[in-house]
Design a protein around this motif. Sequence first.
Motif, PDB file in Angstrom:
ATOM      1  N   ILE A  49       0.865  -1.182   0.000  1.00  0.00           N
ATOM      2  CA  ILE A  49       0.000   0.000   0.000  1.00  0.00           C
ATOM      3  C   ILE A  49       0.900   1.230   0.000  1.00  0.00           C
ATOM      4  N   VAL A  50       0.735   2.064  -1.033  1.00  0.00           N
ATOM      5  CA  VAL A  50       1.576   3.249  -1.195  1.00  0.00           C
ATOM      6  C   VAL A  50       0.718   4.500  -0.996  1.00  0.00           C
ATOM      7  N   ILE A  51       1.216   5.401  -0.174  1.00  0.00           N
ATOM      8  CA  ILE A  51       0.521   6.650   0.158  1.00  0.00           C
ATOM      9  C   ILE A  51       1.138   7.808  -0.624  1.00  0.00           C
ATOM     10  N   ASP A  52       0.279   8.671  -1.151  1.00  0.00           N
ATOM     11  CA  ASP A  52       0.729   9.919  -1.774  1.00  0.00           C
ATOM     12  C   ASP A  52       0.024  11.066  -1.058  1.00  0.00           C
ATOM     13  N   ASP A  53       0.799  11.965  -0.468  1.00  0.00           N
ATOM     14  CA  ASP A  53       0.231  13.125   0.226  1.00  0.00           C
ATOM     15  C   ASP A  53      -0.263  14.141  -0.809  1.00  0.00           C
ATOM     16  N   VAL A  54      -1.583  14.217  -0.986  1.00  0.00           N
ATOM     17  CA  VAL A  54      -2.152  15.154  -1.942  1.00  0.00           C
ATOM     18  C   VAL A  54      -2.218  16.552  -1.348  1.00  0.00           C
ATOM     19  N   LYS A  55      -2.752  16.667  -0.134  1.00  0.00           N
ATOM     20  CA  LYS A  55      -2.818  17.945   0.568  1.00  0.00           C
ATOM     21  C   LYS A  55      -2.811  17.689   2.066  1.00  0.00           C
ATOM     22  N   LEU A  56      -1.875  18.282   2.749  1.00  0.00           N
ATOM     23  CA  LEU A  56      -1.795  18.188   4.203  1.00  0.00           C
ATOM     24  C   LEU A  56      -2.086  19.560   4.785  1.00  0.00           C
ATOM     25  N   SER A  57      -3.093  19.635   5.650  1.00  0.00           N
ATOM     26  CA  SER A  57      -3.435  20.910   6.263  1.00  0.00           C
ATOM     27  C   SER A  57      -3.822  20.700   7.719  1.00  0.00           C
ATOM     28  N   ARG A  58      -4.103  21.783   8.406  1.00  0.00           N
ATOM     29  CA  ARG A  58      -4.319  21.712   9.852  1.00  0.00           C
ATOM     30  C   ARG A  58      -5.605  20.983  10.217  1.00  0.00           C
ATOM     31  N   ARG A  59      -6.703  21.249   9.493  1.00  0.00           N
ATOM     32  CA  ARG A  59      -7.998  20.656   9.855  1.00  0.00           C
ATOM     33  C   ARG A  59      -8.245  19.323   9.165  1.00  0.00           C
ATOM     34  N   LEU A  60      -7.898  19.226   7.904  1.00  0.00           N
ATOM     35  CA  LEU A  60      -8.114  17.972   7.173  1.00  0.00           C
ATOM     36  C   LEU A  60      -7.021  17.779   6.151  1.00  0.00           C
ATOM     37  N   SER A  61      -6.724  16.522   5.855  1.00  0.00           N
ATOM     38  CA  SER A  61      -5.682  16.171   4.893  1.00  0.00           C
ATOM     39  C   SER A  61      -6.210  15.118   3.933  1.00  0.00           C
ATOM     40  N   THR A  62      -5.735  15.197   2.698  1.00  0.00           N
ATOM     41  CA  THR A  62      -6.197  14.290   1.646  1.00  0.00           C
ATOM     42  C   THR A  62      -5.035  13.453   1.129  1.00  0.00           C
ATOM     43  N   LEU A  63      -5.286  12.164   0.999  1.00  0.00           N
ATOM     44  CA  LEU A  63      -4.280  11.215   0.524  1.00  0.00           C
ATOM     45  C   LEU A  63      -4.778  10.487  -0.713  1.00  0.00           C
ATOM     46  N   HIS A  64      -3.845  10.096  -1.566  1.00  0.00           N
ATOM     47  CA  HIS A  64      -4.126   9.125  -2.619  1.00  0.00           C
ATOM     48  C   HIS A  64      -3.464   7.824  -2.196  1.00  0.00           C
ATOM     49  N   ILE A  65      -4.207   6.726  -2.275  1.00  0.00           N
ATOM     50  CA  ILE A  65      -3.737   5.437  -1.763  1.00  0.00           C
ATOM     51  C   ILE A  65      -3.817   4.410  -2.887  1.00  0.00           C
ATOM     52  N   THR A  66      -2.752   3.655  -3.074  1.00  0.00           N
ATOM     53  CA  THR A  66      -2.723   2.608  -4.100  1.00  0.00           C
ATOM     54  C   THR A  66      -2.367   1.279  -3.462  1.00  0.00           C
ATOM     55  N   LEU A  67      -3.167   0.254  -3.755  1.00  0.00           N
ATOM     56  CA  LEU A  67      -2.856  -1.103  -3.309  1.00  0.00           C
ATOM     57  C   LEU A  67      -2.312  -1.876  -4.501  1.00  0.00           C
ATOM     58  N   TRP A  68      -1.084  -2.386  -4.353  1.00  0.00           N
ATOM     59  CA  TRP A  68      -0.390  -3.109  -5.418  1.00  0.00           C
ATOM     60  C   TRP A  68      -0.309  -4.603  -5.074  1.00  0.00           C
ATOM     61  N   GLN A  69      -0.391  -5.443  -6.097  1.00  0.00           N
ATOM     62  CA  GLN A  69      -0.114  -6.877  -5.942  1.00  0.00           C
ATOM     63  C   GLN A  69       0.614  -7.387  -7.178  1.00  0.00           C
ATOM     64  N   GLY A  70       1.284  -8.520  -7.013  1.00  0.00           N
ATOM     65  CA  GLY A  70       2.047  -9.114  -8.107  1.00  0.00           C
ATOM     66  C   GLY A  70       3.426  -8.494  -8.229  1.00  0.00           C
ATOM     67  N   GLY A  71       4.444  -9.333  -8.327  1.00  0.00           N
ATOM     68  CA  GLY A  71       5.795  -8.824  -8.515  1.00  0.00           C
ATOM     69  C   GLY A  71       6.301  -7.991  -7.362  1.00  0.00           C
ATOM     70  N   LEU A  72       5.877  -8.283  -6.145  1.00  0.00           N
ATOM     71  CA  LEU A  72       6.305  -7.495  -4.987  1.00  0.00           C
ATOM     72  C   LEU A  72       7.739  -7.851  -4.597  1.00  0.00           C
ATOM     73  N   LEU A  73       8.446  -6.870  -4.043  1.00  0.00           N
ATOM     74  CA  LEU A  73       9.843  -7.043  -3.677  1.00  0.00           C
ATOM     75  C   LEU A  73      10.022  -6.921  -2.162  1.00  0.00           C
ATOM     76  N   PRO A  74      11.044  -7.601  -1.597  1.00  0.00           N
ATOM     77  CA  PRO A  74      11.262  -7.542  -0.137  1.00  0.00           C
ATOM     78  C   PRO A  74      11.948  -6.263   0.326  1.00  0.00           C
ATOM     79  N   GLN A  75      12.368  -5.413  -0.598  1.00  0.00           N
ATOM     80  CA  GLN A  75      13.010  -4.162  -0.242  1.00  0.00           C
ATOM     81  C   GLN A  75      12.565  -3.089  -1.232  1.00  0.00           C
ATOM     82  N   ALA A  76      12.892  -1.833  -0.919  1.00  0.00           N
ATOM     83  CA  ALA A  76      12.525  -0.721  -1.804  1.00  0.00           C
ATOM     84  C   ALA A  76      13.089  -0.974  -3.204  1.00  0.00           C
ATOM     85  N   PRO A  77      12.317  -0.696  -4.251  1.00  0.00           N
ATOM     86  CA  PRO A  77      11.069   0.085  -4.283  1.00  0.00           C
ATOM     87  C   PRO A  77       9.804  -0.724  -3.997  1.00  0.00           C
ATOM     88  N   TRP A  78       9.923  -1.964  -3.499  1.00  0.00           N
ATOM     89  CA  TRP A  78       8.807  -2.778  -3.014  1.00  0.00           C
ATOM     90  C   TRP A  78       7.928  -3.375  -4.116  1.00  0.00           C
TER      91      TRP A  78
END
Length: 347
Positions: free
Chosen positions: A84-113
């Motif tokens: 699961i990879v998080i992208d910070d779209v907007k971070l602010s004091r009252r509310l923050s928005t994220l883009h989230i991606t769930l990946w499968q297949g071809g996963l790696l044990p180290q970065a870039p994962w």
Amino acid sequence: MASSKPKQSFIPFSKATKIEKLDSLTYRANLDETFCIGAVPNGGYAGSCMLAAANAHLSPRGQPDTLTVHFEYPGQTSPGPAIIVIDDVKLSRRLSTLHITLWQGGLLPQAPWITPSVSRRIALAYATNINFSTFTGMSMPTGYEGTPAAALPPVPDFEALKSKDSDETWEEIKMPKAATLVQRSLLNWRFYLPREGPLTPGVLDMWIRMASGERITQGALPYVVDSFPFNLHTFLAAPELRALLEASQKGATDAQAEDVREKDRQRATLWFPTVVMNLEVKAMLPEEGVEWLAVRVTSKQIKDGKFDLEVLVRDVEGEMVALSHHVAMIVSLERNTKKRDPTKAAL
């Protein structure tokens, strides 16, 4: 209708949605096969795993609570590891928005994962988080609150439901034995439906609790709004169609009743994959969770192999907990269970 209760062990929901932080924007989850419909983990369950990562990511900012989330499911999830990879779209004091991606297949044990040429984006989400305990502003009653649609369905005798599977108004739905092998995710729930059919035509009202005995927590809400009894279609059907279905079940032999009976039999061969799911959280559940929730489900149209669902979730006091809207498809179960190339799109 006593419930089918085969001997089984349950994976605690907290364990099934456990995530491991790999770096500042990346988390690992493991999608458990006991949350599958056929060979595919339930979309709401996968969504709960994604929000577990989002909430962990924003907790240090004091924004651990999801206010709203939009899920897209371009592929089919599989039991097993996911990144699961998080992208910070907007971070602010009252509310923050994220883009989230769930990946499968071809996963790696180290970065870039992930392996860019092999790994697939299985599920995507935009989530907006706040801190419910400190979020304040204007409140006022709405006209909706005084309408019949806003009324809480009759509150059951909860002890009777747990000990006898029913009371005067509600009964636990029995899933066909053959379906339990495919609809494994549904066994994680106890669904209690009106004994005499829909309380309102075309509306499914139900009370739910977890079959494991766990309490339902905030993190389970995506799974709550994407879990429905096997016979959902019989409650959403127009009154005249439901009457035909009931007649066919009682042995009516005319051509129209036989056609309805055949369509009902086909239910076991169908799969209803979610294409889009929106969730808006209206209130926080207690930190320890709740045992029971009331869920109301409606559909505006079921046509040409696609349909919508609107879901309203309330607690036993009638307080609105969450709203959800779905767009889903009706396809052959073979699309779910056939072997597939994990590097190719599923739908």
